[in-house]
Write a protein that holds these residues in place. Sequence first.
Motif, PDB file in Angstrom:
ATOM      1  N   GLN A 257       0.976  -1.355   0.034  1.00 53.59           N
ATOM      2  CA  GLN A 257      -0.133  -0.046  -0.163  1.00 53.59           C
ATOM      3  C   GLN A 257       0.860   1.204   0.162  1.00 53.59           C
ATOM      4  O   GLN A 257       1.907   1.305   0.601  1.00 53.59           O
ATOM      5  N   PRO A 258       0.341   2.195  -0.721  1.00 48.57           N
ATOM      6  CA  PRO A 258       1.191   3.653  -0.748  1.00 48.57           C
ATOM      7  C   PRO A 258       1.046   4.333   0.697  1.00 48.57           C
ATOM      8  O   PRO A 258       0.084   4.193   1.123  1.00 48.57           O
ATOM      9  N   ALA A 259       2.038   4.992   0.918  1.00 46.13           N
ATOM     10  CA  ALA A 259       2.194   5.618   2.371  1.00 46.13           C
ATOM     11  C   ALA A 259       2.993   6.679   2.591  1.00 46.13           C
ATOM     12  O   ALA A 259       4.057   6.718   1.266  1.00 46.13           O
ATOM     13  N   ILE A 260       3.030   7.560   3.265  1.00 49.44           N
ATOM     14  CA  ILE A 260       3.995   8.437   3.561  1.00 49.44           C
ATOM     15  C   ILE A 260       5.000   7.877   4.700  1.00 49.44           C
ATOM     16  O   ILE A 260       4.176   7.183   5.666  1.00 49.44           O
ATOM     17  N   GLY A 261       6.175   7.986   4.820  1.00 49.56           N
ATOM     18  CA  GLY A 261       7.042   7.251   5.921  1.00 49.56           C
ATOM     19  C   GLY A 261       8.330   8.003   6.064  1.00 49.56           C
ATOM     20  O   GLY A 261       8.644   8.771   5.497  1.00 49.56           O
ATOM     21  N   ILE A 262       8.900   7.523   7.157  1.00 52.38           N
ATOM     22  CA  ILE A 262      10.230   8.006   7.778  1.00 52.38           C
ATOM     23  C   ILE A 262      11.072   6.827   8.179  1.00 52.38           C
ATOM     24  O   ILE A 262      10.599   5.997   8.919  1.00 52.38           O
ATOM     25  N   ARG A 263      12.206   6.922   7.367  1.00 52.92           N
ATOM     26  CA  ARG A 263      12.802   5.603   7.437  1.00 52.92           C
ATOM     27  C   ARG A 263      14.284   5.981   7.945  1.00 52.92           C
ATOM     28  O   ARG A 263      14.881   7.204   7.433  1.00 52.92           O
ATOM     29  N   GLU A 264      14.836   5.299   9.047  1.00 55.87           N
ATOM     30  CA  GLU A 264      15.997   5.512   9.518  1.00 55.87           C
ATOM     31  C   GLU A 264      16.700   4.461  10.119  1.00 55.87           C
ATOM     32  O   GLU A 264      16.035   3.293  10.601  1.00 55.87           O
ATOM     33  N   VAL A 265      18.211   4.222  10.012  1.00 52.16           N
ATOM     34  CA  VAL A 265      18.941   3.140  10.818  1.00 52.16           C
ATOM     35  C   VAL A 265      19.019   3.556  12.344  1.00 52.16           C
ATOM     36  O   VAL A 265      19.621   5.029  12.268  1.00 52.16           O
ATOM     37  N   VAL A 266      18.639   3.463  13.219  1.00 57.25           N
ATOM     38  CA  VAL A 266      18.544   3.779  14.592  1.00 57.25           C
ATOM     39  C   VAL A 266      19.228   2.688  15.524  1.00 57.25           C
ATOM     40  O   VAL A 266      19.294   1.527  15.314  1.00 57.25           O
ATOM     41  N   ASP A 267      19.492   3.260  16.748  1.00 58.57           N
ATOM     42  CA  ASP A 267      19.844   2.403  17.738  1.00 58.57           C
ATOM     43  C   ASP A 267      18.776   1.921  18.660  1.00 58.57           C
ATOM     44  O   ASP A 267      17.967   2.655  18.673  1.00 58.57           O
ATOM     45  N   ARG A 268      18.855   0.727  19.162  1.00 60.35           N
ATOM     46  CA  ARG A 268      17.861   0.312  19.736  1.00 60.35           C
ATOM     47  C   ARG A 268      17.388   1.216  21.223  1.00 60.35           C
ATOM     48  O   ARG A 268      16.369   1.244  21.442  1.00 60.35           O
TER      49      ARG A 268
END
Length: 272
Positions: A126-137
């Motif tokens: 499904q199409p969406a807007i998103g925020i993607r990032e490599v993060v520390d736990r």
Amino acid sequence: MHTGLTVGEFSRVSHLSVKTLRHYHDVELLTPADVDPGTGYRYYSLGQVPTAQVIVRLRNLEMPVADVKAVLATEDVGTRNELISAHLARLEDRLAQAQSAVESLRELLARPARGSAIEYRTVHGQPAIGIREVVDRQDVVSWWQGALGELHGFATARGLRRTGPMGGLFASELLQDERGEALVFLPVDGDARPVGRIDAVVVPGAELAVAVHHGPLETIDLTYGDLGTYAARHEIGVDGPLREFYLRSPLDATNEHDWVTEVGWPIFRSNG
């Protein structure tokens, strides 16, 4: 001739042990009024009793020696109160964390042996807007909350029509290696031009085993445990990001015990 109190006498008056008084002398927290240069005997004045009483109370509150020294060294009442208030705030934070841990343990002990109810679900891309990032736990919860608020504000400002609940995808490395990719998304209808760290994404479809988690994130590991155990027992687990759907999030309920999260575990399902 010395007229002060010996270390033993001062110990009885102050309720500080001789060993503790010697330690406080060594670290220059409570220095004797006089020390005999010949014998090394320590003598305290009656005027040091109130200081000792303050030290007892601050140390009973687990204030570090360095902070106690800072409190005793300042003559400014406002500064002294700020130092003490800051320590009390840290104690309150620790108390809140301990209370949360107690509640989490009680919830674990009270859980039914059967665990979470689990259902199978097919989700389509499904199409969406998103925020993607490599993060520390260790940072993922604060990052997650910020991403939720940012996506909500963006969608509201742009008048985007939502087509499903907000959700998240979390790479296995986030748990295994304590650092990995995370995506928080909001399904929407229509094109959204990327702004800042918000981008247009397509959330991939998947076959999932799904269970519902009620309450704070501190106990969501129990729901994950139920799903992982089920997938392993039935030999249906596959590689892929873990998925969450936020039916009631911090955006909907300020009390975290009212939060509702669907947790999805990637599985293999035959078409037969």
